[in-house]
Design a protein around this motif. Sequence first.
Motif, PDB file in Angstrom:
ATOM      1  N   SER A  29       0.825  -1.199   0.000  1.00 20.88           N
ATOM      2  CA  SER A  29       0.000   0.000   0.000  1.00 20.88           C
ATOM      3  C   SER A  29       0.864   1.257   0.000  1.00 20.88           C
ATOM      4  O   SER A  29       0.576   2.220  -0.722  1.00 20.88           O
ATOM      5  CB  SER A  29      -0.915   0.001   1.226  1.00 20.88           C
ATOM      6  OG  SER A  29      -1.657   1.194   1.287  1.00 20.88           O
ATOM      7  N   GLU A  30       1.913   1.252   0.799  1.00 25.98           N
ATOM      8  CA  GLU A  30       2.825   2.395   0.836  1.00 25.98           C
ATOM      9  C   GLU A  30       3.472   2.607  -0.538  1.00 25.98           C
ATOM     10  O   GLU A  30       3.559   3.737  -1.018  1.00 25.98           O
ATOM     11  CB  GLU A  30       3.903   2.191   1.899  1.00 25.98           C
ATOM     12  CG  GLU A  30       3.394   2.297   3.315  1.00 25.98           C
ATOM     13  CD  GLU A  30       4.461   2.025   4.360  1.00 25.98           C
ATOM     14  OE1 GLU A  30       5.667   1.978   4.016  1.00 25.98           O
ATOM     15  OE2 GLU A  30       4.090   1.865   5.539  1.00 25.98           O
ATOM     16  N   ALA A  31       3.907   1.527  -1.155  1.00 22.03           N
ATOM     17  CA  ALA A  31       4.553   1.632  -2.464  1.00 22.03           C
ATOM     18  C   ALA A  31       3.561   2.137  -3.514  1.00 22.03           C
ATOM     19  O   ALA A  31       3.905   2.987  -4.350  1.00 22.03           O
ATOM     20  CB  ALA A  31       5.131   0.277  -2.878  1.00 22.03           C
ATOM     21  N   TYR A  32       2.329   1.634  -3.474  1.00 14.82           N
ATOM     22  CA  TYR A  32       1.316   2.050  -4.438  1.00 14.82           C
ATOM     23  C   TYR A  32       0.957   3.529  -4.237  1.00 14.82           C
ATOM     24  O   TYR A  32       0.830   4.284  -5.196  1.00 14.82           O
ATOM     25  CB  TYR A  32       0.077   1.162  -4.325  1.00 14.82           C
ATOM     26  CG  TYR A  32      -0.961   1.425  -5.387  1.00 14.82           C
ATOM     27  CD1 TYR A  32      -0.652   1.322  -6.743  1.00 14.82           C
ATOM     28  CD2 TYR A  32      -2.260   1.785  -5.032  1.00 14.82           C
ATOM     29  CE1 TYR A  32      -1.610   1.570  -7.719  1.00 14.82           C
ATOM     30  CE2 TYR A  32      -3.223   2.031  -5.997  1.00 14.82           C
ATOM     31  CZ  TYR A  32      -2.892   1.926  -7.346  1.00 14.82           C
ATOM     32  OH  TYR A  32      -3.839   2.168  -8.302  1.00 14.82           O
ATOM     33  N   ALA A  33       0.797   3.951  -2.972  1.00 16.42           N
ATOM     34  CA  ALA A  33       0.486   5.351  -2.685  1.00 16.42           C
ATOM     35  C   ALA A  33       1.608   6.260  -3.192  1.00 16.42           C
ATOM     36  O   ALA A  33       1.342   7.322  -3.779  1.00 16.42           O
ATOM     37  CB  ALA A  33       0.267   5.552  -1.184  1.00 16.42           C
TER      38      ALA A  33
END
Length: 157
Positions: A110-114
């Motif tokens: 999720s952090e990488a996608y955000a």
Amino acid sequence: MPESKISAKLTPADREAVMQAINTIKEKLPFLVDLTTEERKSLPKLGDKSRAFVSKALEMATQNPDFLPRSFDLDEMRRDVELFEALYPILLSLTQLHELVDDTSVAVGSEAYAAGLMVYNYAKASGKGAGLDSMVDDLGRRFARKSKKVQTEGSSV
């Protein structure tokens, strides 16, 4: 950039060590089976509520084997109960580990996608004329919707 809950690195050596540990677990449990969904559904389940029942049934059978048919294998029942009891703490530990790895994977993904979305939005907003148009278009394909067929089979325009 959004708040980062996870800032870690898994080295190739550590990853390989973890994979080897998993292989060691598989080697130490060569009797593991892979049930189909149908097989799993059809089997009676031994859960927390049934453990006492099975334990008492084994004790009863051990103390009074005369009422059992000759074909009943009391030693096999004992081995099954002992193996279940030996596997149970392993299952609990692996379940906890699985949940931790899964939660960490979801969080870091999720952090990488955000962060990727932020890069895309910044590039769209202020990357014009900086030679980023083709890369922005390439990233934008992730959000392209497939058009629905307006015409159904057999109908005419």
